[in-house]
Design a protein around this motif. Structure first.
Motif, PDB file in Angstrom:
ATOM      1  N   VAL A 102       0.770  -0.885   0.178  1.00 20.20           N
ATOM      2  CA  VAL A 102      -0.106  -0.020  -0.030  1.00 20.20           C
ATOM      3  C   VAL A 102       0.971   1.218  -0.128  1.00 20.20           C
ATOM      4  O   VAL A 102       2.039   1.122   0.346  1.00 20.20           O
ATOM      5  N   MET A 103       0.222   2.292  -0.311  1.00 15.29           N
ATOM      6  CA  MET A 103       0.742   3.536  -0.237  1.00 15.29           C
ATOM      7  C   MET A 103       0.133   4.309   0.846  1.00 15.29           C
ATOM      8  O   MET A 103      -0.840   4.574   0.838  1.00 15.29           O
ATOM      9  N   GLN A 104       1.003   4.761   2.005  1.00 10.18           N
ATOM     10  CA  GLN A 104       0.372   5.290   3.172  1.00 10.18           C
ATOM     11  C   GLN A 104       0.389   6.828   2.896  1.00 10.18           C
ATOM     12  O   GLN A 104       1.463   7.451   2.564  1.00 10.18           O
ATOM     13  N   VAL A 105      -0.776   7.299   2.726  1.00  9.80           N
ATOM     14  CA  VAL A 105      -0.862   8.772   2.678  1.00  9.80           C
ATOM     15  C   VAL A 105      -1.195   9.237   3.911  1.00  9.80           C
ATOM     16  O   VAL A 105      -2.343   9.052   4.498  1.00  9.80           O
ATOM     17  N   PHE A 106      -0.356  10.242   4.258  1.00 10.55           N
ATOM     18  CA  PHE A 106      -0.577  11.081   5.656  1.00 10.55           C
ATOM     19  C   PHE A 106      -1.330  12.296   5.431  1.00 10.55           C
ATOM     20  O   PHE A 106      -0.836  13.058   4.424  1.00 10.55           O
ATOM     21  N   MET A 107      -2.618  12.583   5.939  1.00 18.90           N
ATOM     22  CA  MET A 107      -3.209  13.775   5.760  1.00 18.90           C
ATOM     23  C   MET A 107      -3.588  14.423   7.005  1.00 18.90           C
ATOM     24  O   MET A 107      -3.708  13.825   8.116  1.00 18.90           O
ATOM     25  N   MET A 108      -3.423  15.862   6.984  1.00 25.93           N
ATOM     26  CA  MET A 108      -3.636  16.647   8.111  1.00 25.93           C
ATOM     27  C   MET A 108      -5.257  17.122   8.037  1.00 25.93           C
ATOM     28  O   MET A 108      -5.540  17.585   6.965  1.00 25.93           O
ATOM     29  N   VAL A 120      -3.861   8.502   8.590  1.00 25.22           N
ATOM     30  CA  VAL A 120      -3.205   7.833   7.472  1.00 25.22           C
ATOM     31  C   VAL A 120      -4.236   7.112   6.617  1.00 25.22           C
ATOM     32  O   VAL A 120      -5.015   6.520   7.298  1.00 25.22           O
ATOM     33  N   VAL A 121      -4.075   7.450   5.567  1.00 25.25           N
ATOM     34  CA  VAL A 121      -4.917   6.637   4.597  1.00 25.25           C
ATOM     35  C   VAL A 121      -4.222   5.739   3.575  1.00 25.25           C
ATOM     36  O   VAL A 121      -3.333   6.162   2.875  1.00 25.25           O
ATOM     37  N   PRO A 122      -4.437   4.400   3.728  1.00 27.67           N
ATOM     38  CA  PRO A 122      -3.948   3.583   2.988  1.00 27.67           C
ATOM     39  C   PRO A 122      -4.684   3.374   1.534  1.00 27.67           C
ATOM     40  O   PRO A 122      -5.633   3.324   1.593  1.00 27.67           O
TER      41      PRO A 122
END
Length: 133
Positions: A102-108, A120-122
């Motif tokens: 997966v690509m872990q996308v970190f969002m504020m 964290v949005v996988p």
């Protein structure tokens, strides 16, 4: 003469930078942009678009789909009560987790009461498109 050489050098450097910036976006950037779009839909109240951003949601039963849509609405209402709502979801970085594939996308998450939270949005690549896992 020296000034002309400097100007020509700067113009060449600017052209090279423009060429590089027009290149293909990285996997991380593509995943971040997809996550940003899905969460923008959630923020706008387009719960169906947010749901459609999840991988493999096309094969779920209609009753489960309705439950998920209701849960999204309830979540946003809860954030309104707890934090004066969500102001924005901003992707800050993405990390490729090859172990989990997966690509872990970190969002504020920025709230109306000025508090912030990182989530964290996988994301997975599904049929050539980045989607939430």
């Amino acid at each position: 003469m020296m000034r002309r050489i400097v100007v020509m050098g700067l113009m060449g450097l600017m052209g090279l930078m423009g060429f590089i910036s027009c290149g293909e976006a990285s996997r991380e950037d593509k995943a971040k942009e997809a996550a940003r779009e899905y969460y923008a839909a959630l923020l706008e109240g387009d719960y169906q678009a947010f749901l459609n951003g999840r991988a493999h949601m096309d094969s779920i039963p209609d009753s489960f789909r309705e439950q998920l849509l209701t849960a999204f609405k309830q979540f946003m209402r809860q954030q309104e009560e707890a934090h004066q709502g969500v102001v924005s979801f901003v992707p800050t970085r993405a990390e490729d987790d090859s172990l989990l594939q997966v690509m872990q996308v970190f969002m504020m998450v920025n709230y109306g009461d000025s508090t912030r939270e990182e989530i964290v949005v996988p994301m997975v690549e599904h049929q050539g498109k980045w989607m939430m896992k």
